[in-house]
Enzyme design. Structure first.
Site, mmCIF file in Angstrom:
data_model
loop_
_atom_site.group_PDB
_atom_site.id
_atom_site.type_symbol
_atom_site.label_atom_id
_atom_site.label_comp_id
_atom_site.label_asym_id
_atom_site.label_seq_id
_atom_site.Cartn_x
_atom_site.Cartn_y
_atom_site.Cartn_z
ATOM 1 N N GLU A 281 9.639 27.616 -1.728
ATOM 2 C CA GLU A 281 10.435 26.813 -2.666
ATOM 3 C C GLU A 281 11.909 26.875 -2.314
ATOM 4 O OE1 GLU A 281 9.744 27.112 -6.900
ATOM 5 O OE2 GLU A 281 7.838 28.122 -6.573
ATOM 6 N N GLY B 54 16.298 31.218 -12.477
ATOM 7 C CA GLY B 54 17.294 30.507 -11.675
ATOM 8 C C GLY B 54 17.313 30.873 -10.202
ATOM 9 N N SER B 55 16.161 31.315 -9.661
ATOM 10 C CA SER B 55 16.181 31.642 -8.226
ATOM 11 C C SER B 55 16.272 30.378 -7.372
ATOM 12 C CB SER B 55 14.960 32.475 -7.838
ATOM 13 O OG SER B 55 13.785 31.720 -7.854
ATOM 14 N N ASN B 56 15.701 29.284 -7.838
ATOM 15 C CA ASN B 56 15.870 28.020 -7.093
ATOM 16 C C ASN B 56 17.311 27.527 -7.194
ATOM 17 O OD1 ASN B 56 13.311 26.844 -5.792
ATOM 18 N ND2 ASN B 56 12.568 27.653 -7.745
ATOM 19 N N ASP C 156 4.893 16.419 -13.988
ATOM 20 C CA ASP C 156 4.609 16.787 -12.591
ATOM 21 C C ASP C 156 3.918 15.658 -11.822
ATOM 22 O OD1 ASP C 156 5.691 19.296 -13.120
ATOM 23 O OD2 ASP C 156 3.772 20.114 -13.764
ATOM 24 N N HIS D 193 7.816 22.140 -8.129
ATOM 25 C CA HIS D 193 6.614 22.637 -8.795
ATOM 26 C C HIS D 193 5.858 23.555 -7.832
ATOM 27 C CE1 HIS D 193 3.399 22.603 -11.735
ATOM 28 N NE2 HIS D 193 2.547 22.483 -10.720
#
Ligand code: GRF
Length: 203
Positions: A175, A13-15, A146, A110
């Protein structure tokens, strides 16, 4: 556009965190209505709860097939008046019910410059292939893995002494900038899709 987001995750969950942070600093004018994980042990669920965001686990193994699972997600998101769905490390293919319910309103991030290296472990694929540049892509989600109109990309160099993890870390920094920016682009509107191309209105 409806600025209520759903973020779908499966892990770290870093994004998700970068989206939470961008909203916190007002770089991104949006609200995360709900975070959904298909795994109950996803650390991203804790990040959401710490930020005061509703965070739910919908375990795909409790559903007979992908279509039924996606229908359950649609019901959950519609009940919360979600306008934009952001996949952030969500390790499930999205099926028709979700695609039909949110046309041109599902994004994915991605860790490669698509169409190079779709699928799992794109960073290792890039290293093995020997490319000198890789990066990150945010794209609209279609039924194919993707593969959807590209909203934004960022490039990073691949260095001779890179490992899979050092390259992944360099890409991840990009990202975390790219995803909030791409979400803002979507929410600000004025874009159109022509064939595979995501185009912004002429100034
Ligand atoms: C990211 O590298 C993203 O590009 C890919 O899965 C990873 C998720 O990482 N789709 P995190 O859960 O956001 O930290």
């Amino acid at each position: 556009m409806n600025r209520r987001l759903a973020v779908l995750i499966s892990g770290r969950g870093s994004n998700l965190q970068s989206i939470i942070d961008a909203i916190g600093t007002r770089e991104l004018d949006a609200t995360i209505a709900v975070v959904v994980s298909n795994r109950s042990d996803a650390p991203g669920l804790l990040r959401a709860r710490e930020a005061g965001i509703e965070a739910l686990c919908l375990d795909h193994r409790a559903y007979p097939d992908r279509t039924t699972y996606d229908t359950a997600i649609v019901e959950l998101l519609k009940a919360r008046d979600v306008g934009l769905v952001c996949l952030a490390g969500f390790m499930r293919l999205v099926r028709e019910p979700l695609l039909q319910a949110f046309p041109n309103a599902i994004l994915n991030i991605h860790p490669s410059l698509l169409p190079a290296f779709p699928g799992v472990d794109a960073q290792a694929q890039a290293l093995v292939h020997g490319v000198k540049v890789s990066g990150a892509t945010v794209h609209l989600v279609t039924g194919e893995l993707d593969n959807g109109p590209i909203i934004a990309q960022a490039a990073v160099p691949v260095l001779d002494d890179d490992t899979r993890d050092s390259l992944a870390a360099r890409i991840l920094i990009e990202e975390h900038k790219l995803y909030p920016e791409a979400i803002r682009t979507m929410l600000d509107g004025g874009w159109r899709v022509e064939g595979r191309r995501f185009l912004l209105r002429q100034p």
